[in-house]
Write a protein that holds these residues in place. Structure first.
Motif, short mmCIF file in Angstrom:
data_model
loop_
_atom_site.label_atom_id
_atom_site.label_comp_id
_atom_site.label_asym_id
_atom_site.label_seq_id
_atom_site.Cartn_x
_atom_site.Cartn_y
_atom_site.Cartn_z
N TRP A 150 0.83 -1.20 0.00
CA TRP A 150 0.00 0.00 0.00
C TRP A 150 0.87 1.26 0.00
CZ3 TRP A 150 -4.76 1.16 -1.21
CH2 TRP A 150 -5.77 0.20 -1.12
N VAL A 151 1.92 1.27 0.80
CA VAL A 151 2.80 2.44 0.86
C VAL A 151 3.51 2.65 -0.47
CG1 VAL A 151 4.88 3.37 1.96
CG2 VAL A 151 3.13 2.26 3.35
N LEU A 152 3.99 1.55 -1.06
CA LEU A 152 4.69 1.66 -2.34
C LEU A 152 3.77 2.14 -3.46
CD1 LEU A 152 6.86 -1.58 -2.18
CD2 LEU A 152 7.68 0.78 -2.02
N ALA A 192 3.84 -4.25 -7.07
CA ALA A 192 3.58 -5.57 -7.64
C ALA A 192 4.80 -6.46 -7.51
CB ALA A 192 3.16 -5.43 -9.10
N LEU A 193 5.99 -5.92 -7.76
CA LEU A 193 7.22 -6.70 -7.64
C LEU A 193 7.44 -7.17 -6.20
CD1 LEU A 193 9.76 -4.77 -9.90
CD2 LEU A 193 8.59 -6.92 -10.39
N SER A 194 7.08 -6.33 -5.23
CA SER A 194 7.27 -6.71 -3.82
C SER A 194 6.33 -7.84 -3.41
CB SER A 194 7.04 -5.50 -2.92
OG SER A 194 5.67 -5.13 -2.88
N LEU A 195 5.19 -7.98 -4.09
CA LEU A 195 4.22 -9.02 -3.76
C LEU A 195 4.43 -10.30 -4.56
CD1 LEU A 195 1.04 -6.75 -3.69
CD2 LEU A 195 2.14 -7.81 -1.69
N LEU A 196 5.21 -10.24 -5.61
CA LEU A 196 5.37 -11.40 -6.49
C LEU A 196 5.94 -12.62 -5.78
CD1 LEU A 196 4.98 -12.40 -9.35
CD2 LEU A 196 7.28 -11.57 -9.90
N PRO A 197 6.98 -12.49 -4.92
CA PRO A 197 7.49 -13.69 -4.24
C PRO A 197 6.43 -14.41 -3.42
CG PRO A 197 9.04 -11.88 -4.03
CD PRO A 197 7.79 -11.30 -4.61
N GLY A 198 5.53 -13.68 -2.79
CA GLY A 198 4.47 -14.32 -2.01
C GLY A 198 3.48 -15.07 -2.87
N LEU A 199 3.35 -14.68 -4.12
CA LEU A 199 2.42 -15.37 -5.01
C LEU A 199 3.00 -16.66 -5.53
CD1 LEU A 199 -0.32 -15.21 -6.49
CD2 LEU A 199 0.88 -14.08 -8.37
N THR A 200 4.31 -16.67 -5.79
CA THR A 200 4.94 -17.85 -6.37
C THR A 200 5.42 -18.84 -5.33
OG1 THR A 200 7.06 -16.68 -6.45
CG2 THR A 200 5.68 -16.56 -8.41
N ALA A 201 5.53 -18.40 -4.05
CA ALA A 201 6.02 -19.31 -3.01
C ALA A 201 5.00 -20.40 -2.76
CB ALA A 201 6.30 -18.54 -1.72
#
Length: 209
Positions: A150-152, A192-201
């Motif tokens: 949200w901040v980003l 979006a880039l900061s959230l991507l690892p959580g989606l693929t983990a």
């Protein structure tokens, strides 16, 4: 006159009870070299098995002698435990891990990231907001990850809006609009880039053994 918790007129143990106690004593001696926790687990498992078979309703399985024969010799049980292979009839039922609570589909999470990364090009404010709302409703990310996103996403957009307001107040050129537009896109893309690892983990859940 007697002292202590036992009385001289206590009822003698039945022959079958003596057999069970002797068997457990022999099992304890046979497992002397086992790890203390493994030894205790073996003793508890066997004692529970005997109690369960003796408490069964009817049938020859209630006979402690037959139960002990089915168990096998104490030495064989200790040897099996030493090899890490508990006999099949002594294995405790595995504790099944509870199924994860149903949550939003992965499609909604992908859509949220798509709105952040690509939708902001067409709709700089509306698309990132819609994407973050989808992501906020997903259990895949922690509250800390969502707050950071949200901040980003919102921080550069707010700064761009402030830049446009200042440009309007001081009669600035259209450059302020372009900078604000690029700042909004960049912020949404970084979020979006900061959230991507959580989606693929891949999530893992504890399993019983």
């Amino acid at each position: 006159m007697t002292s202590g918790p036992y009385s001289s007129d206590a009822t003698p143990l039945a022959h079958t009870d003596v057999l069970v106690l002797d068997y457990l004593a022999a099992l304890w001696a046979a497992g002397e070299d086992l790890d203390p926790e493994l030894r205790d687990e073996l003793m508890t498992t066997v004692a529970d098995y005997i109690a369960m078979r003796r408490g069964a309703a009817g049938g020859p399985a209630d006979d402690p002698v037959m139960t002990l024969r089915r168990l096998g010799s104490p030495e064989s049980l200790a040897a099996a435990a030493r090899r890490g292979r508990m006999p099949a009839h002594l294995r405790r039922p595995a504790v099944l891990a509870p199924a994860p609570a149903p949550g939003p589909s992965a499609g909604a999470e992908y859509a949220g990231l798509a709105l952040l990364a690509g939708g902001s090009v067409l709709l700089p404010v509306v698309a990132p907001l819609a994407g973050m709302l989808l992501i906020s409703g997903s259990p895949r990310w922690s509250a800390a990850h969502k707050t950071a996103a949200w901040v980003l996403a919102a921080g550069p957009a707010l700064l761009g809006f402030a830049l446009v307001v200042l440009a309007a107040l001081f009669e600035g050129g259209p450059e302020a609009l372009v900078i604000a537009y690029l700042m909004t896109i960049a912020g949404a893309f970084v979020a979006a880039l900061s959230l991507l690892p959580g989606l693929t983990a891949r999530r893992t859940y504890p399993r019983g053994y």
